[in-house]
Write a protein that holds these residues in place. Structure first.
Motif, PDB file in Angstrom:
ATOM      1  N   UNK A 190       0.840  -1.189   0.000  1.00 32.92           N
ATOM      2  CA  UNK A 190       0.000   0.000   0.000  1.00 32.92           C
ATOM      3  C   UNK A 190       0.877   1.241   0.000  1.00 32.92           C
ATOM      4  N   UNK A 191       0.540   2.192  -0.875  1.00 36.32           N
ATOM      5  CA  UNK A 191       1.389   3.371  -1.021  1.00 36.32           C
ATOM      6  C   UNK A 191       1.227   4.344   0.129  1.00 36.32           C
ATOM      7  N   UNK A 192      -0.027   4.601   0.504  1.00 32.54           N
ATOM      8  CA  UNK A 192      -0.296   5.603   1.524  1.00 32.54           C
ATOM      9  C   UNK A 192      -1.414   5.092   2.412  1.00 32.54           C
ATOM     10  N   UNK A 193      -1.238   5.152   3.696  1.00 34.88           N
ATOM     11  CA  UNK A 193      -2.297   4.724   4.609  1.00 34.88           C
ATOM     12  C   UNK A 193      -3.204   5.906   4.889  1.00 34.88           C
ATOM     13  N   UNK A 194      -4.440   5.828   4.431  1.00 36.97           N
ATOM     14  CA  UNK A 194      -5.386   6.922   4.662  1.00 36.97           C
ATOM     15  C   UNK A 194      -6.726   6.345   5.098  1.00 36.97           C
ATOM     16  N   UNK A 195      -7.305   6.952   6.092  1.00 41.71           N
ATOM     17  CA  UNK A 195      -8.655   6.557   6.492  1.00 41.71           C
ATOM     18  C   UNK A 195      -9.686   7.354   5.741  1.00 41.71           C
ATOM     19  N   UNK A 214      -4.063   3.577  -3.675  1.00 43.48           N
ATOM     20  CA  UNK A 214      -4.766   4.822  -3.363  1.00 43.48           C
ATOM     21  C   UNK A 214      -3.792   5.791  -2.703  1.00 43.48           C
ATOM     22  N   UNK A 215      -3.811   7.028  -3.157  1.00 41.44           N
ATOM     23  CA  UNK A 215      -2.986   8.082  -2.555  1.00 41.44           C
ATOM     24  C   UNK A 215      -3.875   9.277  -2.221  1.00 41.44           C
ATOM     25  N   UNK A 216      -3.525   9.958  -1.161  1.00 36.98           N
ATOM     26  CA  UNK A 216      -4.382  11.027  -0.645  1.00 36.98           C
ATOM     27  C   UNK A 216      -4.218  12.326  -1.413  1.00 36.98           C
ATOM     28  N   UNK A 217      -5.110  13.243  -1.152  1.00 33.02           N
ATOM     29  CA  UNK A 217      -5.054  14.578  -1.718  1.00 33.02           C
ATOM     30  C   UNK A 217      -5.927  15.518  -0.920  1.00 33.02           C
TER      31      UNK A 217
END
Length: 528
Positions: free
Chosen positions: A1-6, A39-42
């Motif tokens: 996983x690239x980025x851990x985001x909830x 999935x990556x955040x923004x």
């Protein structure tokens, strides 16, 4: 996983059938990852005139004639591992969080996703993605062609990243990749959309789009509430690309624009802009979603307009009446009150006059300055000096009164940085030609507006001061201000623009060839 985001971006943004909340975003991200997506955040970022002055012009030497009627909301995304980020574009659209960027690359399976509550009721909103820059360089012949054709500083049309770098093989593009998903498009598909939850996908692959849509719908999102900006695989002149994360790949800039909130909605609109209730993320589909399916060639929707040709004689009479009135009641003088006025006094639509649309600009490595099909956009043909007592009268039909626009806006751009600094809306232009109604027909369908440093010079002109905008030195610094940002040769000069947005009954702006072009009369004060 690239980025851990909830919950990518704002935790309170987005929403399913039970309303917005981080549980929706958490569920969406979990389902995407369970399906093999990365999935990556923004996050959403408001882009203002101040950002242009403080960041964009210093970095890129161009503010791209931003529309002063409203700021923009930009989706800012976290970069993928291995994604090339051009140092010259870092923070070019305002300061971003470390590891995030407003200009981004797309792989063949990638998508940018943005969703949330739309702004309060207003006259316009829309999302558009541009090609921001591309690998390559212009031909000398193309540069010389436009240098000899238009009186526009060439660095606004042909420049590299970083600007003025002779060794750079990257050019500024800011060129359209398709039509805007605006409020009319939204309403026709999903009903009235202001203050409703809507969902946007920007992707080059139909397979990725279908996979993201399935996941959104599994969270309870109605299919009609989802809109896709398709990145086409080619245009009139050839392939659009290359895609990917590499240094030579094209990159993108996406902007959401919201303009003219309805009466009583101004405070709610300001709150929405300051803290946009939008969620932003970028995703990468797994191979299990099937082969990449690139979209076909770029096409723009046809544009129409109600012909204004029947008003041509009345408009000529209004121009003559303004000349007579100003020269007869003031000491102002002009060389423009000939019959007809000189060709240089006519404002032009670069899209219709010169063919400056995304495909053409990409073909010759020219900066398209954010071309779009949602408005007829007229510009004065050259920068206009202001610091020797000049007064400019703009005279034209008012497209909102001829049935050709949902709203119209007459703008002032600081030529030194090509930035919008002032705006006069159709609600203020309406009735501005009434003082000429006794001698000119159909003045209710036309307008007269003046721009100068001090409107008091028009005190003897009936309707003059009331229909005049003072261009202060705070809006547009004087030519002798050494501290002002921008090209020193262009300080104290303006470029006038007229935008006529969305022909009623259609999804696009009016066809400008059916409209009567604005006339700009320049007056001077003796002794200045």
């Amino acid at each position: 996983m690239l980025v851990a985001i909830a919950g990518c971006g704002r935790q309170s943004a987005g929403g399913g059938p039970d309303g917005p909340g981080d549980s929706f975003t958490s569920g969406l991200v979990a389902d995407l990852r369970a399906s093999g997506f990365q999935v990556a955040s923004g996050y959403p970022k408001l882009y203002t005139e101040q950002d242009c002055e403080n960041y964009t012009y210093p970095k890129l030497k161009n503010c791209y004639a931003n529309n002063p009627a409203a700021p923009y909301v930009l989706p800012v995304v976290k970069t993928w591992p291995g994604e090339y980020v051009d140092p010259a574009a870092v923070n070019a659209f305002g300061k971003t969080r470390p590891g995030h960027t407003a200009t981004y690359r797309l792989g063949e399976r990638d998508a940018l996703v943005m969703y949330g509550k739309m702004p309060p009721p207003g006259r316009y909103m829309g999302l558009q993605t541009f090609e921001f820059s591309q690998h390559g360089h212009w031909k000398t012949s193309d540069y010389l062609k436009w240098q000899s054709t238009v009186d526009v500083p060439m660095h606004y049309l042909f420049d590299t990243i970083p600007p003025g770098d002779r060794g750079s093989q990257r050019t500024q593009s800011v060129s359209a990749l398709g039509d805007i998903v605006n409020n009319v498009v939204m309403e026709r598909q999903s009903g009235y959309s202001f203050e409703k939850n809507r969902y946007f996908i920007v992707t080059p692959s139909a397979a990725t789009d279908r996979a993201v849509r399935r996941t959104l719908q599994a969270q309870g999102v109605p299919a009609d509430d989802i809109f896709t900006e398709q990145i086409p695989d080619r245009d009139t002149y050839g392939p659009i690309g290359p895609l990917g994360m590499g240094k030579d790949a094209i990159d993108f800039l996406t902007a959401f624009r919201y303009a003219l909130p309805d009466a009583g909605q101004e405070q709610a609109a300001a709150r929405w802009r300051q803290d946009p209730p939008l969620t932003v993320m970028r995703v990468r589909a797994p191979a299990s979603t099937g082969p990449v399916q690139r979209y076909g060639p770029l096409t723009f929707a046809p544009r129409t307009a109600d012909s204004e040709a029947a008003l041509a004689g009345d408009l000529r009479n209004l121009v003559s009446a303004v000349c007579e009135r100003v020269r007869g009641t003031t000491r102002l003088r002009t060389q423009d009150c000939t019959q007809p006025p000189p060709a240089s006094a006519r404002m032009l639509d670069p899209v219709e006059t010169y063919g400056w649309t995304g495909p053409y600009c990409r073909e010759i490595n020219m900066d398209c300055l954010g071309d779009q099909q949602d408005a007829a956009y007229f510009l004065s043909q050259q920068p206009l000096p202001l610091d020797s007592g000049q007064v400019y009268a703009v005279i034209d039909t008012l497209a909102t009164e001829t049935g050709n626009a949902t709203y119209s806006a007459l703008s002032v751009n600081n030529a030194a940085i090509l930035a919008g600094v002032a705006n006069v809306l159709d609600s203020d232009l309406k009735g501005s030609a009434d003082a000429y109604a006794k001698t000119v027909r159909n003045t209710d369908k036309m307008f007269v507006h003046y721009f100068t440093r001090d409107c008091a010079v028009l005190s003897g002109v009936p309707g003059g001061p009331e229909n005049c905008t003072d261009i202060t030195t705070q809006m547009l610094p004087p030519h002798n201000d050494p501290t002002a940002e921008g090209d020193p040769a262009l300080r104290g000069q303006l470029v006038l623009g007229l935008r006529d947005y969305i022909k009623p009954g259609t999804e696009r702006g009016p066809l400008s060839t059916e409209l009567l072009a604005p006339t700009v009369l320049g007056f001077t004060q003796p002794g200045k």
